[in-house]
Design a protein around this motif. Structure first.
Motif, PDB file in Angstrom:
ATOM      1  N   LEU A 170       0.806  -1.233   0.000  1.00  0.00           N
ATOM      2  CA  LEU A 170       0.000   0.000   0.000  1.00  0.00           C
ATOM      3  C   LEU A 170       0.837   1.279   0.000  1.00  0.00           C
ATOM      4  O   LEU A 170       0.363   2.329  -0.422  1.00  0.00           O
ATOM      5  N   ASP A 171       2.091   1.182   0.478  1.00  0.00           N
ATOM      6  CA  ASP A 171       2.905   2.403   0.496  1.00  0.00           C
ATOM      7  C   ASP A 171       3.295   2.829  -0.925  1.00  0.00           C
ATOM      8  O   ASP A 171       3.632   3.981  -1.170  1.00  0.00           O
ATOM      9  N   ASP A 172       3.275   1.879  -1.852  1.00  0.00           N
ATOM     10  CA  ASP A 172       3.434   2.241  -3.261  1.00  0.00           C
ATOM     11  C   ASP A 172       2.318   1.552  -4.050  1.00  0.00           C
ATOM     12  O   ASP A 172       2.511   0.547  -4.711  1.00  0.00           O
ATOM     13  N   HIS A 173       1.142   2.125  -3.935  1.00  0.00           N
ATOM     14  CA  HIS A 173      -0.079   1.555  -4.504  1.00  0.00           C
ATOM     15  C   HIS A 173      -0.307   2.223  -5.869  1.00  0.00           C
ATOM     16  O   HIS A 173      -0.876   3.301  -5.948  1.00  0.00           O
ATOM     17  N   PHE A 174       0.214   1.583  -6.901  1.00  0.00           N
ATOM     18  CA  PHE A 174       0.106   2.149  -8.253  1.00  0.00           C
ATOM     19  C   PHE A 174       0.607   3.597  -8.283  1.00  0.00           C
ATOM     20  O   PHE A 174      -0.005   4.471  -8.892  1.00  0.00           O
ATOM     21  N   GLY A 175       1.697   3.831  -7.547  1.00  0.00           N
ATOM     22  CA  GLY A 175       2.285   5.165  -7.536  1.00  0.00           C
ATOM     23  C   GLY A 175       1.774   6.061  -6.419  1.00  0.00           C
ATOM     24  O   GLY A 175       2.363   7.104  -6.144  1.00  0.00           O
ATOM     25  N   ASP A 176       0.679   5.682  -5.767  1.00  0.00           N
ATOM     26  CA  ASP A 176       0.142   6.477  -4.653  1.00  0.00           C
ATOM     27  C   ASP A 176       0.545   5.857  -3.317  1.00  0.00           C
ATOM     28  O   ASP A 176       0.762   4.651  -3.231  1.00  0.00           O
ATOM     29  N   LEU A 196      -1.796   2.211   5.494  1.00  0.00           N
ATOM     30  CA  LEU A 196      -2.694   2.239   6.649  1.00  0.00           C
ATOM     31  C   LEU A 196      -1.909   1.779   7.877  1.00  0.00           C
ATOM     32  O   LEU A 196      -0.892   1.081   7.738  1.00  0.00           O
ATOM     33  N   ASP A 197      -2.377   2.143   9.066  1.00  0.00           N
ATOM     34  CA  ASP A 197      -1.711   1.604  10.255  1.00  0.00           C
ATOM     35  C   ASP A 197      -1.957   0.092  10.299  1.00  0.00           C
ATOM     36  O   ASP A 197      -2.886  -0.419   9.670  1.00  0.00           O
ATOM     37  N   ASP A 198      -1.096  -0.618  11.045  1.00  0.00           N
ATOM     38  CA  ASP A 198      -1.112  -2.079  11.010  1.00  0.00           C
ATOM     39  C   ASP A 198      -2.472  -2.692  11.344  1.00  0.00           C
ATOM     40  O   ASP A 198      -2.926  -3.612  10.669  1.00  0.00           O
ATOM     41  N   ALA A 199      -3.110  -2.182  12.379  1.00  0.00           N
ATOM     42  CA  ALA A 199      -4.382  -2.771  12.808  1.00  0.00           C
ATOM     43  C   ALA A 199      -5.451  -2.597  11.715  1.00  0.00           C
ATOM     44  O   ALA A 199      -6.205  -3.538  11.411  1.00  0.00           O
ATOM     45  N   THR A 200      -5.487  -1.414  11.134  1.00  0.00           N
ATOM     46  CA  THR A 200      -6.477  -1.163  10.084  1.00  0.00           C
ATOM     47  C   THR A 200      -6.173  -2.022   8.863  1.00  0.00           C
ATOM     48  O   THR A 200      -7.083  -2.619   8.269  1.00  0.00           O
ATOM     49  N   ALA A 201      -4.896  -2.097   8.494  1.00  0.00           N
ATOM     50  CA  ALA A 201      -4.510  -2.892   7.327  1.00  0.00           C
ATOM     51  C   ALA A 201      -4.900  -4.354   7.534  1.00  0.00           C
ATOM     52  O   ALA A 201      -5.388  -5.017   6.607  1.00  0.00           O
ATOM     53  N   ARG A 202      -4.707  -4.848   8.748  1.00  0.00           N
ATOM     54  CA  ARG A 202      -5.048  -6.243   9.031  1.00  0.00           C
ATOM     55  C   ARG A 202      -6.564  -6.452   8.898  1.00  0.00           C
ATOM     56  O   ARG A 202      -7.016  -7.436   8.327  1.00  0.00           O
ATOM     57  N   ARG A 203      -7.311  -5.514   9.426  1.00  0.00           N
ATOM     58  CA  ARG A 203      -8.773  -5.638   9.357  1.00  0.00           C
ATOM     59  C   ARG A 203      -9.258  -5.613   7.897  1.00  0.00           C
ATOM     60  O   ARG A 203     -10.107  -6.411   7.486  1.00  0.00           O
ATOM     61  N   VAL A 204      -8.700  -4.702   7.118  1.00  0.00           N
ATOM     62  CA  VAL A 204      -9.099  -4.602   5.708  1.00  0.00           C
ATOM     63  C   VAL A 204      -8.700  -5.871   4.955  1.00  0.00           C
ATOM     64  O   VAL A 204      -9.495  -6.429   4.194  1.00  0.00           O
TER      65      VAL A 204
END
Ligand code: HEC
Ligand code: HEC
Length: 177
Positions: free
Chosen positions: A80-86, A90-98
């Motif tokens: 996600l830190d390089d998501h198609f150039g964007d 997300l913070d770890d907890a949110t990323a895990r939930r998603v």
């Protein structure tokens, strides 16, 4: 309303053949009603977790998780830190939930409609829906997503499904949208 069917309106002389191609699409125009090829409609479950809806729909439409296999969502969420150039980190907890929600409802989950996975090798984990063989089969012909077609529909990019499929976020990809 789908702008690409307007091709039919231009049909004259040498373009008559095009009209024949466009006719079945016109039959699915809202204004003509009724004539749905129900058997070909694709229905997927929409995102149900409000956290996913909040985090994954600020830059583009909210993609129903059933559009990609779990391995694709895992790979996408890992970058996600390089998501198609964007930067969409997300913070770890949110990323895990998603990630949990996307993978739990992915195309390859038991009981889900696997239509989008047709032709995809089990080892392939495309990050884009538009890289799926099934998607390309439906769109990369008849100039359905050529630059001019995208422009007519007001689509920002090929993955802007909602511009052409009005109920894409609800998981409905009908021929008549
Ligand atoms: C900061 C903006 C931003 C956020 C937030 C964001 N995205 Fe994206 N996303 C993009 C961009 C930019 C593209 C590529 C658009 C293009 O090709 O023109 C993209 C493309 C995609 C694609 C590929 C579509 C295709 O087939 O071409 C998927 C799938 C996707 N995003 C999922 C997600 C998910 C899941 C989240 C939430 C975790 C998310 N995005 C959050 C900016 C964002
Ligand atoms: C520029 C317009 C456009 C965009 C953008 C677009 N599509 Fe389509 N899509 C079409 C057209 C046109 C068809 C063919 C409709 C038909 O078969 O009559 C189609 C067909 C489909 C079908 C097959 C439906 C069926 O009944 O067989 C699916 C599924 C689909 N699209 C999903 C997507 C997804 C997912 C995205 C975004 C990643 C997307 N489309 C983006 C125009 C578009």
């Amino acid at each position: 309303m789908p702008r690409w069917i307007k091709i039919g309106a231009l049909a004259a002389g040498p373009l008559a053949a095009l009209a024949l191609v466009a006719t079945p699409l016109i039959a699915h125009d809202r204004g003509h009603g009724g004539d749905h090829r129900r058997g070909h409609d694709v229905r997927l479950a929409p995102v149900s977790d409000p956290v996913v809806a909040k985090e994954c729909a600020s830059c583009h439409m909210l993609y129903p998780p059933g559009l990609l296999p779990a391995r694709s969502w895992v790979a996408l969420m890992a970058g996600l830190d390089d998501h198609f150039g964007d930067n969409a980190a997300l913070d770890d907890a949110t990323a895990r939930r998603v990630t949990d929600d996307l993978t739990a409802n992915a195309a390859d989950k038991a009981g889900n409609n696997r239509v989008t996975l047709r032709g995809l090798a089990a080892t392939d984990a495309p990050l884009r829906i538009t890289e799926l063989p099934s998607w390309q089969r439906k769109h990369e012909r008849k100039d359905r997503v050529a630059p001019a077609a995208l422009k007519r529909a007001g689509a920002k990019f090929k993955g802007d499904c909602k511009a052409c499929h009005k109920q894409a976020e609800q998981g409905w990809f009908d021929d008549d949208d």
